[in-house]
Design an enzyme around this catalytic site. Sequence first.
Site, PDB file in Angstrom:
ATOM      1  NE  ARG A  64      -3.032   2.815   0.796  1.00 45.32           N
ATOM      2  CZ  ARG A  64      -4.203   3.412   0.714  1.00 45.32           C
ATOM      3  NH1 ARG A  64      -5.291   2.703   0.603  1.00 45.32           N
ATOM      4  NH2 ARG A  64      -4.294   4.707   0.712  1.00 45.32           N
TER       5      ARG A  64
ATOM      6  CG  HIS B 234     -19.702  11.345  -0.249  1.00 48.80           C
ATOM      7  ND1 HIS B 234     -19.146  10.083  -0.283  1.00 48.80           N
ATOM      8  CD2 HIS B 234     -20.780  11.265   0.574  1.00 48.80           C
ATOM      9  CE1 HIS B 234     -19.848   9.281   0.494  1.00 48.80           C
ATOM     10  NE2 HIS B 234     -20.839   9.966   1.022  1.00 48.80           N
TER      11      HIS B 234
ATOM     12  CG  ASP C 261      -9.876  15.500   6.193  1.00 48.13           C
ATOM     13  OD1 ASP C 261     -10.292  14.375   5.851  1.00 48.13           O
ATOM     14  OD2 ASP C 261     -10.394  16.148   7.130  1.00 48.13           O
ATOM     15  CB  ALA C 262      -5.730  12.196   7.026  1.00 49.75           C
TER      16      ALA C 262
ATOM     17  CG  ASP D  93     -16.306  10.439   2.061  1.00 48.99           C
ATOM     18  OD1 ASP D  93     -15.587  10.824   1.128  1.00 48.99           O
ATOM     19  OD2 ASP D  93     -16.896   9.336   2.053  1.00 48.99           O
TER      20      ASP D  93
HETATM   21  C1  GAR Z   1     -20.367   9.598  -7.988  1.00 51.88           C
HETATM   22  O1  GAR Z   1     -21.731   9.655  -7.611  1.00 51.88           O
HETATM   23  C2  GAR Z   1     -19.478   9.906  -6.811  1.00 51.88           C
HETATM   24  O2  GAR Z   1     -20.021  10.830  -5.930  1.00 51.88           O
HETATM   25  C3  GAR Z   1     -19.361   8.561  -6.164  1.00 51.88           C
HETATM   26  O3  GAR Z   1     -19.220   7.664  -7.225  1.00 51.88           O
HETATM   27  C4  GAR Z   1     -19.950   8.164  -8.348  1.00 51.88           C
HETATM   28  C5  GAR Z   1     -19.043   8.114  -9.545  1.00 51.88           C
HETATM   29  O4  GAR Z   1     -19.768   8.282 -10.722  1.00 51.88           O
HETATM   30  N1  GAR Z   1     -18.249   8.542  -5.264  1.00 51.88           N
HETATM   31  C6  GAR Z   1     -18.248   7.881  -4.107  1.00 51.88           C
HETATM   32  O5  GAR Z   1     -19.165   7.194  -3.723  1.00 51.88           O
HETATM   33  C7  GAR Z   1     -16.975   8.069  -3.293  1.00 51.88           C
HETATM   34  N2  GAR Z   1     -17.159   7.556  -1.974  1.00 51.88           N
HETATM   35  P1  GAR Z   1     -19.037   8.573 -12.107  1.00 51.88           P
HETATM   36  O6  GAR Z   1     -17.892   7.589 -12.268  1.00 51.88           O
HETATM   37  O7  GAR Z   1     -20.096   8.354 -13.142  1.00 51.88           O
HETATM   38  O8  GAR Z   1     -18.548  10.012 -12.084  1.00 51.88           O
END
Ligand code: GAR
Length: 200
Positions: free
Chosen positions: A65, A109, A141-142, A145
């Site tokens: 990682r 998010h 940030d670290a 979300d």
């Molecule tokens: C989006 O809705 C984004 O907010 C979410 O994945 C989707 C990606 O869609 N992200 C998360 O859930 C991060 N935790 P996309 O590939 O069509 O842009």
Amino acid sequence: TCRVVVLVSGAGSNLAALLAAHGDPAYGARVVGVVSDKPAAGGLTLARTAGVPTAVVAPQDFADRPAWDVALAESIGVFHPDLVVCAGFMRIIGSPTLERFAPRILNTHPALLPSFPGAHGVRDALAYGVRVTGCTVHLLDAGVDTGPIVAQGVVGVEPDDDEASLHERIKAVERELLVRTVGEVARGGLRVEGRRVVVG
Ligand code: GAR
């Protein structure tokens, strides 16, 4: 023009919206590179079609990682970004990238943070029974979300919603919010005052 690197893991509908906006010089931001952890991400195809250079940093190609984290920071750095945008990047980003680019890293998010962080924001909101949810653009940030909020959009939950239908309506609001926010940050910059983010 603000140089933007977009990180994607999936279909890339948010990336597509940014690519539709960045051709206009008045927008103030240009996507100069797209980086993915998944070689098959649809977002990579969108980028290539748009003539935007791409890079893949797949965890399976690295010993551990920490090595992946260093490689991610380096592959973003190749594009010399002024701003990094995580648009459906489904991995936790480690300190090499944060130390090099924060606070100029935005994440989008699909929930109204601080409610429903993590990988299943839409599913978790639906399961909780909220009547209103939405999307959040925030600084990385670290934590997961947990960074300061830059912008939010609201979406009502319909009685017959399932995860897919709700996520579709969230994404429609989300891509507009992301395009607007990236443009505002690109043109006006951002300042962090504690948990408050001032754009422009
Ligand atoms: C989006 O809705 C984004 O907010 C979410 O994945 C989707 C990606 O869609 N992200 C998360 O859930 C991060 N935790 P996309 O590939 O069509 O842009």
